[in-house]
Design an enzyme around this catalytic site. Structure first.
Site, PDB file in Angstrom:
ATOM      1  N   ASP A  32       0.816  -1.222   0.000  1.00 29.82           N
ATOM      2  CA  ASP A  32       0.000   0.000   0.000  1.00 29.82           C
ATOM      3  C   ASP A  32       0.847   1.268   0.000  1.00 29.82           C
ATOM      4  O   ASP A  32       0.408   2.310   0.477  1.00 29.82           O
ATOM      5  CB  ASP A  32      -0.954   0.019   1.210  1.00 29.82           C
ATOM      6  CG  ASP A  32      -1.789  -1.235   1.318  1.00 29.82           C
ATOM      7  OD1 ASP A  32      -2.423  -1.603   0.304  1.00 29.82           O
ATOM      8  OD2 ASP A  32      -1.801  -1.852   2.394  1.00 29.82           O
ATOM      9  N   LYS A  79       2.621   2.103  -5.142  1.00 28.55           N
ATOM     10  CA  LYS A  79       3.390   1.617  -6.292  1.00 28.55           C
ATOM     11  C   LYS A  79       2.653   1.837  -7.602  1.00 28.55           C
ATOM     12  O   LYS A  79       3.271   2.121  -8.628  1.00 28.55           O
ATOM     13  CB  LYS A  79       3.710   0.129  -6.113  1.00 28.55           C
ATOM     14  CG  LYS A  79       4.610  -0.177  -4.933  1.00 28.55           C
ATOM     15  CD  LYS A  79       4.876  -1.660  -4.784  1.00 28.55           C
ATOM     16  CE  LYS A  79       3.625  -2.430  -4.418  1.00 28.55           C
ATOM     17  NZ  LYS A  79       3.037  -2.033  -3.115  1.00 28.55           N
ATOM     18  N   GLY A 120      -4.113  -4.416  -4.715  1.00 30.94           N
ATOM     19  CA  GLY A 120      -4.867  -3.445  -5.502  1.00 30.94           C
ATOM     20  C   GLY A 120      -4.057  -2.185  -5.701  1.00 30.94           C
ATOM     21  O   GLY A 120      -3.598  -1.583  -4.733  1.00 30.94           O
ATOM     22  N   HIS A 121      -3.826  -1.810  -6.943  1.00 24.72           N
ATOM     23  CA  HIS A 121      -3.076  -0.598  -7.250  1.00 24.72           C
ATOM     24  C   HIS A 121      -4.042   0.477  -7.754  1.00 24.72           C
ATOM     25  O   HIS A 121      -4.739   0.276  -8.744  1.00 24.72           O
ATOM     26  CB  HIS A 121      -1.979  -0.883  -8.286  1.00 24.72           C
ATOM     27  CG  HIS A 121      -0.859  -1.712  -7.729  1.00 24.72           C
ATOM     28  ND1 HIS A 121       0.172  -2.203  -8.490  1.00 24.72           N
ATOM     29  CD2 HIS A 121      -0.609  -2.123  -6.458  1.00 24.72           C
ATOM     30  CE1 HIS A 121       0.999  -2.891  -7.725  1.00 24.72           C
ATOM     31  NE2 HIS A 121       0.546  -2.851  -6.494  1.00 24.72           N
ATOM     32  N   GLN A 181       2.393  -5.852  -3.192  1.00 25.03           N
ATOM     33  CA  GLN A 181       2.664  -5.904  -1.757  1.00 25.03           C
ATOM     34  C   GLN A 181       3.962  -5.149  -1.404  1.00 25.03           C
ATOM     35  O   GLN A 181       4.353  -4.250  -2.118  1.00 25.03           O
ATOM     36  CB  GLN A 181       2.685  -7.354  -1.251  1.00 25.03           C
ATOM     37  CG  GLN A 181       1.344  -8.034  -1.252  1.00 25.03           C
ATOM     38  CD  GLN A 181       1.103  -8.909  -2.470  1.00 25.03           C
ATOM     39  OE1 GLN A 181       2.012  -9.392  -3.126  1.00 25.03           O
ATOM     40  NE2 GLN A 181      -0.158  -9.113  -2.793  1.00 25.03           N
TER      41      GLN A 181
END
Length: 431
Positions: free
Chosen positions: A13, A16, A40-41, A226
């Site tokens: 988180d 990225k 999730g990005h 991650q």
């Protein structure tokens, strides 16, 4: 020609997705090399928010090729859902724009069932905080050599054979060990036959594609999911993910040799967060932590769970520099810290067996850690519209310099807001 790896330096988180989206401008290929849809990005472009779980964050550039590497575990239903959502927004992703390695392992319904059953069976305090997406059980099958690759799905007879064996084995565990509902072979077969028709044009040899691109002078950007402290080997085990999140994972997860990597960029949030269970030495349980959570909008992009918040952990950052071979840092969410005074940065830990300048190797020692802090003056100004490092408040510049001194790595990118344009680039890693 350059190959650049982007990794997270904390517990994920870190932002990225935004950094990958920003650097995609300079890349020809963008490669996701590990993880699954437990990550999730989030990207904010022209006021529009996009959340990607499997598709590389560079997909919003229509002239770029995105690859899903063999180190990823792929849930076909999630990928197809992302493709359909992008199409509904006017972005149709063709096989000319997205490729999936034929060695990518598939998440199956029995993986999700096992994930939920195992987590439910754990006592309070020992729960990993899994997202329940089947990531761990899929990687587990990969290691014990009974996994199903997307290449196997392309062979109907082989797929049917492997699926039958796995369903029988998993149903035994679900029913006998956990008392859970059995899964249907016929239903899975019909479901995945449909996925075969949709996804077969996207399946390719991604290792070969990457190699050809580098030979032809192209720039390749590798996107990790991650963060370093969630690495299966180097993180706060067992409260980790099931893959290698460090930069070395780009080689095994994409199919290239380590000598081909030119630079590693570590993404570091200006404070620290963590989702789910596990130790978190700098976690705040007071009004400061609550305010950080609200101001930063700290909710998981995948699960919606509230992220735990704390001061920047310099020990975790230094571990990440060592484990990834980080060449430059991208600092994100610096704007969230406006109005916090003083600011604190953890520089070492006190544990039950002494002082630590790196994360201990045993979980009980990790759980005993108490951070030692250095304080810095904060700033009150809104920095979200500032577009140069010199335009930042002096205290803000001092905080960035302290991060550089502590990590031993130069800060090359500073994010002062969620938008693509709210970024100060001091050095382009592809130069």
């Amino acid at each position: 020609m350059s190959a650049v790896v982007v990794v997270g330096t904390q517990w994920g988180d870190e932002g990225k997705g935004k950094i990958v989206d920003l650097l995609t401008k300079y890349a020809d290929l963008i490669v996701r090399f590990q993880g699954g849809n437990n990550a999730g990005h989030t990207l904010v472009v022209d006021g529009n928010t996009f959340i990607f779980h499997l598709i590389p964050s560079g997909i919003l550039y229509e002239d770029k090729l995105c690859l899903i590497g063999n180190g990823v575990v792929l849930d076909p239903s999630v990928l197809i859902g992302e493709l359909e959502e992008l199409k509904s927004k006017g972005l149709e992703i063709t096989p000319q724009r997205l490729k999936i390695s034929y060695n990518t392992h598939l998440i199956m319904p029995y993986h999700r069932a096992l994930d939920h059953a195992r987590e439910a069976a754990k006592s309070k305090g020992k729960k990993i905080g899994t997202t329940g997406r089947g990531i761990g059980p899929c990687y587990e099958d990969k290691i014990v050599r009974c996994g199903i690759k997307i290449g196997d799905l392309m062979d109907p007879e082989l797929f049917r054979e492997k699926l039958k064996e796995n369903v029988e084995a998993k149903n035994f565990i679900l029913e006998k060990q956990f008392g859970a509902q059995k899964i249907s072979f016929d239903e899975i077969l019909r479901e995945y036959e449909r996925y075969r028709e949709i996804l077969s044009p996207y399946v390719d040899n991604c290792s070969f594609i990457i190699d050809e691109a580098l030979k032809n002078g192209k720039n390749v950007l590798f996107e990790g999911a991650q963060g370093t402290q969630l690495d299966i080997d180097h993180g706060t085990y067992p409260f980790v993910t099931s893959s290698n999140t460090v930069a070395g994972g780009a080689c095994t997860g994409a199919g290239i040799g380590p000598s081909r990597i030119d630079k590693v960029i570590g993404v570091c949030k200006a404070y620290t967060t963590r989702v789910g269970g596990g130790p978190f030495p700098t976690e705040l349980f007071d009004e400061v932590g609550d305010r950080m959570q609200v101001r930063g909008g700290e909710f998981g992009a995948t699960t919606g769970r509230k992220r735990r918040c704390g001061w920047l952990d310099g020990v975790v950052l230094k571990d990440a520099v060592r484990l990834n071979g980080i060449d430059g840092l991208a600092i994100t969410k610096l704007d969230v810290l406006s109005g916090f005074n003083p600011l604190k940065v953890c520089t070492k830990y006190k544990g039950r067996s002494g002082t630590w300048e790196y994360m201990p190797g045993t979980i009980r020692e990790v759980e005993s850690l108490v951070p030692e802090y250095t304080e810095f003056n904060g700033w009150d100004e809104d920095i979200s519209g500032i577009d140069s490092i010199d335009g930042l408040p002096v205290q803000c510049q001092d905080y960035i310099k302290a991060i550089e001194d502590l990590s031993g790595v130069p800060v090359e990118i500073v994010s002062v807001g969620p938008g693509r344009e709210q970024t100060i680039v001091l050095k382009n890693p592809f130069d």
